[in-house]
Design a protein around this motif. Sequence first.
Motif, PDB file in Angstrom:
ATOM      1  N   GLY A 247       0.803  -1.216   0.000  1.00 16.50           N
ATOM      2  CA  GLY A 247       0.000   0.000   0.000  1.00 16.50           C
ATOM      3  C   GLY A 247       0.834   1.261   0.000  1.00 16.50           C
ATOM      4  N   TYR A 264      -0.045   6.037   5.988  1.00 17.97           N
ATOM      5  CA  TYR A 264      -1.206   5.157   6.063  1.00 17.97           C
ATOM      6  C   TYR A 264      -1.717   4.795   4.684  1.00 17.97           C
ATOM      7  N   ASN A 265      -2.372   3.647   4.628  1.00 16.10           N
ATOM      8  CA  ASN A 265      -2.969   3.162   3.394  1.00 16.10           C
ATOM      9  C   ASN A 265      -4.396   2.698   3.633  1.00 16.10           C
ATOM     10  N   THR A 266      -5.315   3.128   2.766  1.00 21.97           N
ATOM     11  CA  THR A 266      -6.695   2.627   2.800  1.00 21.97           C
ATOM     12  C   THR A 266      -7.083   1.981   1.479  1.00 21.97           C
ATOM     13  N   ALA A 276      -0.291  -4.633   3.423  1.00 27.40           N
ATOM     14  CA  ALA A 276      -1.128  -3.438   3.448  1.00 27.40           C
ATOM     15  C   ALA A 276      -0.288  -2.167   3.447  1.00 27.40           C
ATOM     16  N   LEU A 277       0.952  -2.262   3.993  1.00 25.55           N
ATOM     17  CA  LEU A 277       1.861  -1.121   3.977  1.00 25.55           C
ATOM     18  C   LEU A 277       3.052  -1.360   3.047  1.00 25.55           C
ATOM     19  N   TYR A 290      -3.014   1.024   8.444  1.00 26.44           N
ATOM     20  CA  TYR A 290      -3.691   0.585   7.228  1.00 26.44           C
ATOM     21  C   TYR A 290      -5.111   0.160   7.580  1.00 26.44           C
TER      22      TYR A 290
END
Length: 297
Positions: A247, A264-266, A276-277, A290
């Motif tokens: 992410g 951060y990641n969404t 996720a990161l 995340y």
Amino acid sequence: TTQTVTTAADAGLWELSDCTEPANVGGVYQITKETELHWFASEVNSGNTAISARLLNDLALTSGNWYPIGKTGHAYTGTFDGDGHKITNLKVELAQDEVGFFGLIGAGGKVQKLHVQGTVKSTGTANQTGGIAGAMSDTEGVASIMDCTFEGTVSGGSQVGGIVGSVGLNNKVERCGSDATVSGSERIGGIAGACSYGNIYYCRNRGKVGAENAKHVGGIVGDMQNYAVVCGSYNTGSVTGATCVGGIAGKHTGGTDPTVTNCYNTGSVKGASCGALVGEYAAEIRNSYYLEGSASA
């Protein structure tokens, strides 16, 4: 005998009839129209690399194919100030390295407050493709891209980024944003395709990044090496690849200090060795978050 002929297009030089020299105020060229932008690009690409310019208004380009500003041997080392204005309808399709609105930004070169919309594409086996710049030189001295955005599409082979293809030694990419669809074969990022000994601060990506068969794909940067840093940045776009998909970053190698911090990641992350990161990493990730369930193999 065989003779090699370099065309004006190969050299990145516009025809004189397509160029107008802009007014120079205090050592800064004041750009108000496309022909003045052509003149500026031709000056840099012919070796006058340290000149500076300010964009005084928005511009919609009509050129069939843009010649990137700066290249190997003539890296751009001046200051280009977009002054918050936007260049639209950029079209670049070239079978060469260092493809973008700028080609290569060298030590001391600065591009700031510039917003660009369009299509950037490198073909064949070309490397280093980006919306704002193809590459930032890997030499002593700082090149920077600050407060810039790109929207549209960016595609190429290796080292493909929404803002810049490759970030080299000591270079800085700060407060930049991409809303582009970015694709390539490897080292693909929403902001930068690859970053080695460079710094990416306070950037964001909202565009779609990667492809199903791509390697080293990240929402912010595809490949991090040698103490590269990503700090205070976020991704909300989807990230897709075959291996090393993250992410924020696809793959990190070299250096043990925390190099991904306060991020951060969404966005959704899909691929093998995905995170996720960060997809695959060799250092601590610190103070980064995340959205639960965002990553899937």
